[in-house]
Design a protein around this motif. Structure first.
Motif: not given
Lengths: 135, 247, 117
Positions: B188, B191, B194, C2
């Motif tokens: 991960g 992710q 991000d 995001q």
């Protein structure tokens, strides 16, 4: 924040941070001094630019610059710069192992060895510069 | 007569006074007493209105963190004698909203911890019948240190950047992200990048280094963040130099 | 939702490279040229020798990297010192342009000088 708990929460108090937060504790003070060494690093970069320019202009300009750089004022400035860049080097090498994880095979090299290698390289490289200039 | 030590405890009682104030207490100085014992003595013998959090008394639960003489510590593992002859100044942890006396809001911290997805992420889960995810001791040692965090929030109180930039995700959460990034069962990291390679993430850190100094579990969040910066930089250069490469 | 990824990794790489090269080389430079030579501890190399040394391709590259990266090291560190030490985060756009802009200007000047020396 979940609103379920709202009624048990009267206004919470938020302490305002003082602009002089870095005066309060020694580690913060050392941190700010470490960060301010960058000014002296930049100052020396500018001195190098001035010297390059003089070198390019010819022998006369160069000699004149040398004279003005040998006065007590200039030497004092350089001593101050030297102290700060020395502080920069020492703190920089001491923090090197926080970012670098070096492995030989499966074994992690302890941080103290990374620091020692950095200091040794520092001495060797400085010696190299001295050797080139004294040729 | 018994020797005593003077404690100056920050009180905040919102329904009485909108501003916090210091209240002084004289507490017996016993050799085997930690600061938490002194607070319990105040609560039981002197002033029952004093509020603070504690639970395990052995440096595991992470609830009794406070500022003692301007430094964040766990009060259950710091002896009174260390501060002889006193006074000892006790305040709630820095940079958190104070609810009452020494009790701080933890919601912001909990939200930050959740944001870094601190769990094992797989692209495709194995079916139970395929067996467990095996791990060697070497693979475990890659991240074990970062898994020792007890969420005591001392590192947040030691970090001036947390105070200056309230949205900064902070030391413990980043160390926890690394705990999963370095876990070989986890997939991960992208992710987490991000979340952590944005403006609120790791590059807010200026390596004051105090988070690692105050950590009672030697997690070394400062090191975790520095290593993340190197990873982040590698990531950035790969994405620029190899635009068609893997994301 | 995001958030956009930051470009700080780029500046941080320059900061790191500059911090390393300046930590290794600047102290000895300051000691030799700024203190030892003016005080006469060691003799000053004459103009011709220095010029020849400066024209060597390796020296050119070395001086260029040393000056430029040191400036970018300063730019990044000083930017955050202004944010944190003086609480000037609200001026971040001006600070950003001032810091990296100065470093870039210094780099261009050094590049021209090194090229034409």
């Amino acid at each position: 924040m979940s609103t379920r708990y709202e009624r048990y929460r009267p206004t919470s108090y938020h302490h305002k941070m003082s602009i002089f937060w870095w005066v309060k504790r020694k580690p913060y003070m050392l941190f700010i001094i470490r960060e301010l060494t960058s000014i002296f690093v930049a100052a020396y970069a500018i001195i190098l630019i001035v010297k390059l320019n003089a070198l390019k202009q010819g022998a006369e300009v160069w000699e004149a610059l040398l004279v003005s750089l040998s006065g007590p004022f200039s030497v004092t400035v350089h001593i101050v710069v030297f102290i700060f860049v020395l502080f920069h080097s020492i703190t920089w090498f001491k923090l090197a192992p926080t970012a670098m994880v070096v492995k030989i095979g499966k074994k992690k090299i302890p941080g103290s060895i990374i620091i020692a290698v950095n200091f040794m390289m520092w001495i060797l490289l400085s010696g190299g510069i001295v050797w080139i200039l004294l040729q | 007569m018994e020797t005593t030590i003077n404690l100056q405890v920050l009180r905040y009682i919102p329904e009485k006074d909108p501003d916090p104030f210091y209240q002084e207490y004289e507490v017996p100085l016993r050799e085997e007493w930690v600061i938490l014992d002194a607070l319990n003595y105040i609560k039981d013998q002197i002033d029952g209105t004093l509020s603070y959090r504690w639970s395990c008394r052995m440096g595991v639960c992470g609830s009794c963190g406070m500022m003692v003489n301007e430094k964040p510590i766990l009060t259950c593992e710091t002896f009174l004698e260390k501060y002889m002859p006193g006074p000892i100044r006790i305040a709630p942890l820095n940079y958190f909203g104070v609810i009452r006396d020494l009790v701080v809001e933890t919601d912001g911290f909990m939200e930050k911890v959740k944001r870094v997805k601190p769990w094992i992420i797989r692209d495709k889960e194995k079916a139970p019948l395929e067996g467990e995810y095996l791990q060697t001791p070497e693979e475990l040692s890659e991240y074990k240190q970062y898994s020792m965090c007890i969420n005591c929030m001392l590192c947040y109180s030691a970090c001036p950047v947390v105070g200056l930039e309230p949205q900064f995700i902070g030391p413990a959460a980043i160390a926890l992200a690394q705990r999963y990034n370095y876990d070989n069962r986890d997939e991960g990291q992208n992710q987490r990048n991000d979340v952590l390679l944005t403006d609120d993430g790791i590059f807010e850190c200026t390596l004051v280094g105090e988070c690692s100094e105050v950590c009672p579990k030697k997690v070394d969040p400062a090191g975790a963040i520095q290593r993340y910066k190197v990873q982040g930089a590698t990531e950035w250069w790969t994405s620029v130099l190899l635009p068609f490469g893997k994301k | 939702m995001q958030k956009k990824r930051s470009n700080d990794p780029f500046w941080w790489t320059l900061f790191g490279a500059g911090g390393t090269i300046s930590a290794f080389f600047i102290p000895v430079h300051v000691l030799l040229f700024g203190i030892a030579m003016p005080l006469g501890w060691i003799s000053v190399p004459d103009y011709e020798t220095l010029l020849q040394l400066a024209q060597h391709p390796v020296t050119r590259l070395y001086i260029f990297a040393l000056v430029s990266l040191s400036l970018f090291h300063w730019a990044h560190r000083f930017r955050y010192t202004l944010y944190d030490g003086l609480m000037l985060k609200h001026l971040e756009h001006y600070i950003f342009i001032f810091c990296y802009g100065s470093a870039l200007a210094g780099t261009v000047i050094t590049g021209v000088l090194i090229w034409t020396i």
